[in-house]
Design an enzyme around this catalytic site. Sequence first.
Site, PDB file in Angstrom:
ATOM      1  N   LYS A  23      10.242  -8.194  11.435  1.00  0.00           N
ATOM      2  CA  LYS A  23       9.628  -8.924  10.313  1.00  0.00           C
ATOM      3  C   LYS A  23      10.112  -8.379   8.972  1.00  0.00           C
ATOM      4  O   LYS A  23      10.544  -9.140   8.105  1.00  0.00           O
ATOM      5  CB  LYS A  23       8.099  -8.791  10.397  1.00  0.00           C
ATOM      6  CG  LYS A  23       7.388  -9.176   9.120  1.00  0.00           C
ATOM      7  CD  LYS A  23       5.890  -8.984   9.208  1.00  0.00           C
ATOM      8  CE  LYS A  23       5.358  -7.614   8.829  1.00  0.00           C
ATOM      9  NZ  LYS A  23       5.217  -7.325   7.404  1.00  0.00           N
ATOM     10  N   ASN A  24      10.040  -7.046   8.813  1.00  0.00           N
ATOM     11  CA  ASN A  24      10.325  -6.471   7.505  1.00  0.00           C
ATOM     12  C   ASN A  24      11.807  -6.487   7.152  1.00  0.00           C
ATOM     13  O   ASN A  24      12.189  -6.123   6.040  1.00  0.00           O
ATOM     14  CB  ASN A  24       9.753  -5.056   7.409  1.00  0.00           C
ATOM     15  CG  ASN A  24       8.237  -5.088   7.324  1.00  0.00           C
ATOM     16  OD1 ASN A  24       7.655  -6.152   7.103  1.00  0.00           O
ATOM     17  ND2 ASN A  24       7.601  -3.944   7.504  1.00  0.00           N
ATOM     18  N   ARG A  95       3.107 -10.291  -0.200  1.00  0.00           N
ATOM     19  CA  ARG A  95       3.731  -9.580  -1.309  1.00  0.00           C
ATOM     20  C   ARG A  95       5.233  -9.382  -1.105  1.00  0.00           C
ATOM     21  O   ARG A  95       5.964  -9.212  -2.077  1.00  0.00           O
ATOM     22  CB  ARG A  95       3.012  -8.272  -1.601  1.00  0.00           C
ATOM     23  CG  ARG A  95       2.716  -7.434  -0.380  1.00  0.00           C
ATOM     24  CD  ARG A  95       2.036  -6.159  -0.737  1.00  0.00           C
ATOM     25  NE  ARG A  95       2.798  -5.432  -1.711  1.00  0.00           N
ATOM     26  CZ  ARG A  95       2.400  -5.204  -2.955  1.00  0.00           C
ATOM     27  NH1 ARG A  95       1.238  -5.613  -3.366  1.00  0.00           N
ATOM     28  NH2 ARG A  95       3.166  -4.546  -3.780  1.00  0.00           N
ATOM     29  N   CYS A 119      -3.275  -4.718  -2.430  1.00  0.00           N
ATOM     30  CA  CYS A 119      -3.731  -5.344  -1.196  1.00  0.00           C
ATOM     31  C   CYS A 119      -4.659  -4.376  -0.488  1.00  0.00           C
ATOM     32  O   CYS A 119      -4.915  -3.285  -0.988  1.00  0.00           O
ATOM     33  CB  CYS A 119      -2.564  -5.795  -0.328  1.00  0.00           C
ATOM     34  SG  CYS A 119      -1.792  -4.491   0.604  1.00  0.00           S
ATOM     35  N   ARG A 124      -0.067  -0.514  -4.328  1.00  0.00           N
ATOM     36  CA  ARG A 124       1.270  -1.071  -4.082  1.00  0.00           C
ATOM     37  C   ARG A 124       1.933  -1.607  -5.360  1.00  0.00           C
ATOM     38  O   ARG A 124       2.183  -2.797  -5.515  1.00  0.00           O
ATOM     39  CB  ARG A 124       1.197  -2.128  -2.983  1.00  0.00           C
ATOM     40  CG  ARG A 124       0.591  -1.577  -1.721  1.00  0.00           C
ATOM     41  CD  ARG A 124       0.692  -2.494  -0.569  1.00  0.00           C
ATOM     42  NE  ARG A 124       2.026  -2.561  -0.017  1.00  0.00           N
ATOM     43  CZ  ARG A 124       2.349  -3.289   1.042  1.00  0.00           C
ATOM     44  NH1 ARG A 124       1.435  -4.013   1.644  1.00  0.00           N
ATOM     45  NH2 ARG A 124       3.564  -3.311   1.506  1.00  0.00           N
ATOM     46  N   ASP A 127       6.459  -0.991 -10.220  1.00  0.00           N
ATOM     47  CA  ASP A 127       7.079  -0.481 -11.450  1.00  0.00           C
ATOM     48  C   ASP A 127       8.531  -0.030 -11.249  1.00  0.00           C
ATOM     49  O   ASP A 127       9.373  -0.195 -12.142  1.00  0.00           O
ATOM     50  CB  ASP A 127       6.229   0.663 -12.051  1.00  0.00           C
ATOM     51  CG  ASP A 127       5.819   1.720 -11.035  1.00  0.00           C
ATOM     52  OD1 ASP A 127       5.711   1.388  -9.837  1.00  0.00           O
ATOM     53  OD2 ASP A 127       5.620   2.885 -11.437  1.00  0.00           O
ATOM     54  N   ASP A 310       3.465   2.564   9.293  1.00  0.00           N
ATOM     55  CA  ASP A 310       3.059   1.333   9.986  1.00  0.00           C
ATOM     56  C   ASP A 310       2.618   1.605  11.426  1.00  0.00           C
ATOM     57  O   ASP A 310       2.071   0.717  12.081  1.00  0.00           O
ATOM     58  CB  ASP A 310       4.198   0.297   9.974  1.00  0.00           C
ATOM     59  CG  ASP A 310       4.507  -0.192   8.570  1.00  0.00           C
ATOM     60  OD1 ASP A 310       3.652  -0.015   7.684  1.00  0.00           O
ATOM     61  OD2 ASP A 310       5.600  -0.745   8.357  1.00  0.00           O
ATOM     62  N   ARG A 402       0.378 -12.255  11.209  1.00  0.00           N
ATOM     63  CA  ARG A 402       1.447 -12.077  10.202  1.00  0.00           C
ATOM     64  C   ARG A 402       2.633 -11.315  10.771  1.00  0.00           C
ATOM     65  O   ARG A 402       3.763 -11.478  10.286  1.00  0.00           O
ATOM     66  CB  ARG A 402       0.907 -11.282   9.007  1.00  0.00           C
ATOM     67  CG  ARG A 402      -0.163 -12.008   8.239  1.00  0.00           C
ATOM     68  CD  ARG A 402      -0.533 -11.227   7.027  1.00  0.00           C
ATOM     69  NE  ARG A 402       0.693 -10.869   6.288  1.00  0.00           N
ATOM     70  CZ  ARG A 402       0.719 -10.107   5.235  1.00  0.00           C
ATOM     71  NH1 ARG A 402      -0.369  -9.579   4.772  1.00  0.00           N
ATOM     72  NH2 ARG A 402       1.858  -9.841   4.628  1.00  0.00           N
TER      73      ARG A 402
HETATM   74  N1  EPU Z   1       5.443   2.289  -4.973  1.00  0.00           N
HETATM   75  C1  EPU Z   1       5.224   2.487  -6.305  1.00  0.00           C
HETATM   76  N2  EPU Z   1       5.968   1.757  -7.207  1.00  0.00           N
HETATM   77  C2  EPU Z   1       6.892   0.837  -6.788  1.00  0.00           C
HETATM   78  C3  EPU Z   1       7.113   0.650  -5.410  1.00  0.00           C
HETATM   79  C4  EPU Z   1       6.354   1.390  -4.512  1.00  0.00           C
HETATM   80  O1  EPU Z   1       4.391   3.286  -6.718  1.00  0.00           O
HETATM   81  O2  EPU Z   1       7.531   0.216  -7.646  1.00  0.00           O
HETATM   82  C5  EPU Z   1       4.639   3.038  -3.991  1.00  0.00           C
HETATM   83  C6  EPU Z   1       3.674   2.100  -3.251  1.00  0.00           C
HETATM   84  O3  EPU Z   1       2.490   1.870  -3.958  1.00  0.00           O
HETATM   85  C7  EPU Z   1       3.479   2.809  -1.933  1.00  0.00           C
HETATM   86  C8  EPU Z   1       4.789   3.575  -1.734  1.00  0.00           C
HETATM   87  O4  EPU Z   1       5.461   3.569  -2.984  1.00  0.00           O
HETATM   88  O5  EPU Z   1       2.433   3.715  -2.048  1.00  0.00           O
HETATM   89  C9  EPU Z   1       5.714   2.994  -0.694  1.00  0.00           C
HETATM   90  O6  EPU Z   1       5.926   1.615  -0.948  1.00  0.00           O
HETATM   91  P1  EPU Z   1       7.248   0.840  -0.525  1.00  0.00           P
HETATM   92  O7  EPU Z   1       7.764   0.139  -1.735  1.00  0.00           O
HETATM   93  O8  EPU Z   1       8.164   1.739   0.207  1.00  0.00           O
HETATM   94  O9  EPU Z   1       6.679  -0.230   0.510  1.00  0.00           O
HETATM   95  P2  EPU Z   1       6.920  -1.788   0.523  1.00  0.00           P
HETATM   96  O10 EPU Z   1       8.331  -2.116   0.310  1.00  0.00           O
HETATM   97  O11 EPU Z   1       5.888  -2.453  -0.330  1.00  0.00           O
HETATM   98  C10 EPU Z   1       7.473  -1.884   3.084  1.00  0.00           C
HETATM   99  C11 EPU Z   1       6.933  -2.599   4.284  1.00  0.00           C
HETATM  100  C12 EPU Z   1       5.584  -2.010   4.661  1.00  0.00           C
HETATM  101  C13 EPU Z   1       5.760  -0.521   4.941  1.00  0.00           C
HETATM  102  C14 EPU Z   1       6.413   0.173   3.742  1.00  0.00           C
HETATM  103  C15 EPU Z   1       6.712   1.626   3.991  1.00  0.00           C
HETATM  104  C16 EPU Z   1       7.821  -4.826   4.017  1.00  0.00           C
HETATM  105  C17 EPU Z   1       7.555  -6.260   3.794  1.00  0.00           C
HETATM  106  N3  EPU Z   1       6.767  -4.014   3.971  1.00  0.00           N
HETATM  107  O12 EPU Z   1       6.524  -2.092   2.045  1.00  0.00           O
HETATM  108  O13 EPU Z   1       5.183  -2.668   5.843  1.00  0.00           O
HETATM  109  O14 EPU Z   1       4.507   0.050   5.183  1.00  0.00           O
HETATM  110  O15 EPU Z   1       7.639  -0.495   3.394  1.00  0.00           O
HETATM  111  O16 EPU Z   1       7.484   1.772   5.121  1.00  0.00           O
HETATM  112  O17 EPU Z   1       8.948  -4.424   4.236  1.00  0.00           O
HETATM  113  C18 EPU Z   1       3.676  -3.668   7.325  1.00  0.00           C
HETATM  114  O18 EPU Z   1       4.652  -4.171   7.910  1.00  0.00           O
HETATM  115  O19 EPU Z   1       2.510  -3.697   7.799  1.00  0.00           O
HETATM  116  C19 EPU Z   1       3.864  -3.023   6.030  1.00  0.00           C
HETATM  117  C20 EPU Z   1       2.890  -2.789   5.183  1.00  0.00           C
END
Ligand code: EPU
Length: 437
Positions: A23-24, A95, A119, A124, A127, A310, A402
């Site tokens: 999915k991701n 998101r 969420c 999340r 920035d 995850d 999802r």
């Molecule tokens: N963060 C920031 N600022 C940013 C971006 C991230 O502070 O600009 C923080 C977030 O708040 C969080 C941490 O960095 O605390 C990690 O966030 P990341 O950006 O790595 O996660 P993501 O891209 O939003 C993806 C997966 C998640 C998975 C995470 C970590 C997708 C669609 N989602 O999220 O998957 O937990 O990476 O591996 O790729 C799931 O599948 O259930 C899921 C939540």
Amino acid sequence: MTDKFIIKGGTPLKGEVSIGGAKNSVLKLMAAALLAKAQTQIYNVPDLTDVEIMLSVIEQLGVKTSYNKQEKYITIDAVNITDVTAKYELVSKMRASFIVLGALVARCKEAIVALPGGCAIGERRVDFHIKGLEAMGVKIKIENGYVHAKASKLTGADIYLDIPSVGATENLMLAAVMAEGSTRIQNAAQEPEIVDLANFLNTMGADIMGAGTSEILINGVKQESLHGIEYTTIPDRIEAGTFMTAVVATRGKAIIKNVHPAHLTFFNDKLIKMGANIKLIEPNSLEVNCKSRLESINYVTQPYPGFPTDLQSMAMVLLTTSNGVGIITESLYENRFMQVPELRRMGADIHQDRNHAIIKGVKKLTAAALSASDLRAGASLVVAALMAEGASTIENLHHIDRGYENFENKIRLLGGKIERKEELSSSTEVIQNESYL
Ligand code: EPU
């Protein structure tokens, strides 16, 4: 009417299960397909509500799409993009659709994308995505809940991420594909989904090096260099880890097919330390079994290649009945222990202090009426219910839908007693009548 699962626990899962596309990864590949003025086909696409939402986001941009669910492939015809707006109605549902920001800015030099907000599992923020784009010369305004991004041209930049964010790494990679000059992303995320995205883009004609390490270099190419491709998504390592957990939790024995074992190294290592047996039987198949009570362990969730957040809730389910005390530290999200109150209702002994959970293994879990709060917490309750004594119900299945394709069918193929039923009453009592099962 909403659906709910009715699960009778206690049956060891046995047999074979095949894992679907990640999915991701696929959600990001769909956005990446917007870069080429061409038709692209993505294979091994799982049938998930998140994929449907991403298709809607892309269609709103004026891009033609089709989804052959039988053959599991999507066609995206991005010859023309007629709109650059991703509306809140869709972004708020998923998101991950924020990823179109980088693709639209690269292709159209403009994007208007709703800010996703927080969420259930945490704040999340986005920035790093914004700062990275600004470093490439994109002018960003945030107004009325939308990011308005505009640039006359994008210029390569050196970007350092404070946290190796998966989404920021992906958004910035997409934006940099056609930037003038080179972009270097330092402290980049190293997840297999990042490597998949880089492979996809390179097949399309991009020039990206270092994906899978902490430093990614993207040399900008011209629009004309990008062409349509056919590409197969990697297997879903989180779905694989979920099934492995379910097999171990029920003291079963099963073959998990269509996995990339290397993507699960850290997780498998922890399962083995707990007492599970995992054997590589073919390059893409693992045999998992567990005969006796597990031993407790401690773990800390980390960006890849560390323990995946995850799968944190899945492993917690195993700790609830393991021998001894296990400590989990969740280091990525502020609120990712949503399964804890539900597991306690099944008899688990869990003490939570901020991002630490201390789990004292009990002899068994007992069935309860449960509710899924988010995708992975919801899936962990399914595993807990399969392990528990008696028949549990789980509500709010839209969270689980999802990210898990044909979840109950795959579990049934392994002999698990699970049914999906439309909610017939508002009762939240444990099901006494087990005729469904
Ligand atoms: N963060 C920031 N600022 C940013 C971006 C991230 O502070 O600009 C923080 C977030 O708040 C969080 C941490 O960095 O605390 C990690 O966030 P990341 O950006 O790595 O996660 P993501 O891209 O939003 C993806 C997966 C998640 C998975 C995470 C970590 C997708 C669609 N989602 O999220 O998957 O937990 O990476 O591996 O790729 C799931 O599948 O259930 C899921 C939540």
